[in-house]
Write a protein that holds these residues in place. Structure first.
Motif, PDB file in Angstrom:
ATOM      1  N   UNK A   1      46.137  39.849  38.559  1.00  0.00           N
ATOM      2  CA  UNK A   1      47.171  40.392  37.573  1.00  0.00           C
ATOM      3  C   UNK A   1      48.413  39.056  37.674  1.00  0.00           C
ATOM      4  N   UNK A   2      47.836  37.585  37.387  1.00  0.00           N
ATOM      5  CA  UNK A   2      48.779  36.631  37.595  1.00  0.00           C
ATOM      6  C   UNK A   2      49.015  35.929  36.123  1.00  0.00           C
ATOM      7  N   UNK A   3      48.729  36.416  35.144  1.00  0.00           N
ATOM      8  CA  UNK A   3      48.822  35.800  33.930  1.00  0.00           C
ATOM      9  C   UNK A   3      50.437  35.630  33.494  1.00  0.00           C
ATOM     10  N   UNK A   4      51.079  34.564  33.069  1.00  0.00           N
ATOM     11  CA  UNK A   4      52.287  34.345  32.725  1.00  0.00           C
ATOM     12  C   UNK A   4      53.010  33.793  34.024  1.00  0.00           C
ATOM     13  N   UNK A   5      52.453  33.739  35.108  1.00  0.00           N
ATOM     14  CA  UNK A   5      53.111  33.375  36.237  1.00  0.00           C
ATOM     15  C   UNK A   5      53.008  31.809  36.570  1.00  0.00           C
ATOM     16  N   UNK A   6      53.793  31.112  36.946  1.00  0.00           N
ATOM     17  CA  UNK A   6      53.772  29.832  37.291  1.00  0.00           C
ATOM     18  C   UNK A   6      53.059  29.434  38.650  1.00  0.00           C
ATOM     19  N   UNK A   7      52.382  28.581  38.355  1.00  0.00           N
ATOM     20  CA  UNK A   7      51.328  28.306  39.564  1.00  0.00           C
ATOM     21  C   UNK A   7      52.000  28.164  40.908  1.00  0.00           C
ATOM     22  N   UNK A   8      52.931  27.486  40.805  1.00  0.00           N
ATOM     23  CA  UNK A   8      53.822  27.334  42.208  1.00  0.00           C
ATOM     24  C   UNK A   8      54.268  28.719  42.733  1.00  0.00           C
TER      25      UNK A   8
ATOM     26  N   UNK B   1      52.914  31.722  42.109  1.00  0.00           N
ATOM     27  CA  UNK B   1      51.765  32.161  42.726  1.00  0.00           C
ATOM     28  C   UNK B   1      51.330  31.777  44.229  1.00  0.00           C
ATOM     29  N   UNK B   2      51.475  30.620  44.183  1.00  0.00           N
ATOM     30  CA  UNK B   2      50.924  30.084  45.549  1.00  0.00           C
ATOM     31  C   UNK B   2      51.894  30.508  46.624  1.00  0.00           C
ATOM     32  N   UNK B   3      53.250  30.326  46.184  1.00  0.00           N
ATOM     33  CA  UNK B   3      54.343  30.852  47.392  1.00  0.00           C
ATOM     34  C   UNK B   3      54.134  32.100  47.758  1.00  0.00           C
ATOM     35  N   UNK B   4      54.007  33.131  46.711  1.00  0.00           N
ATOM     36  CA  UNK B   4      53.979  34.566  46.930  1.00  0.00           C
ATOM     37  C   UNK B   4      52.557  34.835  47.768  1.00  0.00           C
ATOM     38  N   UNK B   5      51.664  33.935  47.801  1.00  0.00           N
ATOM     39  CA  UNK B   5      50.433  34.320  48.546  1.00  0.00           C
ATOM     40  C   UNK B   5      50.371  33.276  49.830  1.00  0.00           C
ATOM     41  N   UNK B   6      51.445  32.778  50.041  1.00  0.00           N
ATOM     42  CA  UNK B   6      51.561  31.934  51.424  1.00  0.00           C
ATOM     43  C   UNK B   6      50.633  30.860  51.456  1.00  0.00           C
ATOM     44  N   UNK B   7      50.416  30.077  50.453  1.00  0.00           N
ATOM     45  CA  UNK B   7      49.574  28.918  50.617  1.00  0.00           C
ATOM     46  C   UNK B   7      50.622  27.689  50.721  1.00  0.00           C
ATOM     47  N   UNK B   8      50.084  27.041  51.857  1.00  0.00           N
ATOM     48  CA  UNK B   8      50.875  25.589  51.989  1.00  0.00           C
ATOM     49  C   UNK B   8      50.250  24.537  51.054  1.00  0.00           C
ATOM     50  N   UNK B   9      51.048  24.228  50.155  1.00  0.00           N
ATOM     51  CA  UNK B   9      50.426  23.316  49.069  1.00  0.00           C
ATOM     52  C   UNK B   9      50.088  21.885  49.448  1.00  0.00           C
ATOM     53  N   UNK B  10      50.599  21.450  50.633  1.00  0.00           N
ATOM     54  CA  UNK B  10      50.101  20.255  50.851  1.00  0.00           C
ATOM     55  C   UNK B  10      48.685  20.202  51.483  1.00  0.00           C
TER      56      UNK B  10
ATOM     57  N   UNK C   1      53.053  24.563  35.575  1.00  0.00           N
ATOM     58  CA  UNK C   1      51.747  25.084  35.075  1.00  0.00           C
ATOM     59  C   UNK C   1      51.679  26.480  34.864  1.00  0.00           C
ATOM     60  N   UNK C   2      51.518  27.044  34.016  1.00  0.00           N
ATOM     61  CA  UNK C   2      51.527  28.622  33.731  1.00  0.00           C
ATOM     62  C   UNK C   2      49.950  29.066  33.593  1.00  0.00           C
ATOM     63  N   UNK C   3      49.807  30.136  34.292  1.00  0.00           N
ATOM     64  CA  UNK C   3      48.514  30.699  34.520  1.00  0.00           C
ATOM     65  C   UNK C   3      48.462  31.659  33.169  1.00  0.00           C
ATOM     66  N   UNK C   4      47.125  31.431  32.647  1.00  0.00           N
ATOM     67  CA  UNK C   4      46.995  32.314  31.409  1.00  0.00           C
ATOM     68  C   UNK C   4      45.883  33.329  31.503  1.00  0.00           C
TER      69      UNK C   4
ATOM     70  N   UNK D   1      43.608  27.123  59.039  1.00  0.00           N
ATOM     71  CA  UNK D   1      43.790  27.686  57.676  1.00  0.00           C
ATOM     72  C   UNK D   1      44.784  27.162  56.786  1.00  0.00           C
ATOM     73  N   UNK D   2      44.633  27.313  55.688  1.00  0.00           N
ATOM     74  CA  UNK D   2      45.788  26.783  54.646  1.00  0.00           C
ATOM     75  C   UNK D   2      46.978  27.678  54.443  1.00  0.00           C
ATOM     76  N   UNK D   3      46.853  28.972  54.973  1.00  0.00           N
ATOM     77  CA  UNK D   3      47.826  29.840  54.626  1.00  0.00           C
ATOM     78  C   UNK D   3      48.702  29.806  56.043  1.00  0.00           C
ATOM     79  N   UNK D   4      49.881  30.133  55.408  1.00  0.00           N
ATOM     80  CA  UNK D   4      51.140  30.345  56.665  1.00  0.00           C
ATOM     81  C   UNK D   4      50.649  31.219  57.794  1.00  0.00           C
TER      82      UNK D   4
END
Length: 69
Positions: free
Chosen positions: A10-17, A19-28, A47-50, A66-69
């Motif tokens: 359930x991520x529609x309407x969320x900005x990609x960044x 979502x990534x931060x909430x899910x502990x992705x390291x964007x680099x 970028x907004x998820x649709x 891994x790419x997660x924190x």
């Protein structure tokens, strides 16, 4: 709902960044593809998820880290 790495999220309407931060992705250390198009890192903040988007988040792993924190 947005399909992210094969799971309905359930991520529609969320900005990609956001979502990534909430899910502990390291964007680099990742690449994001949405509907078969790579999203440039400089666009993550605008970028907004649709509803219905199909997203793949892939990580670049070196030495087994891994790419997660």
């Amino acid at each position: 709902m947005v399909q992210i790495n094969g799971e309905s999220v359930d991520a529609a309407g969320k900005v990609l960044k956001e979502y990534l931060e909430e899910n502990n992705y390291i964007t680099e250390g990742i690449a994001v593809e949405c509907n078969e198009k790579i999203i440039p890192k400089q666009k993550y903040n605008e970028f907004t998820l649709s509803d219905g988007d199909i997203v793949e988040i892939v990580s670049f792993v070196g030495g087994g880290q891994p790419a997660l924190k």
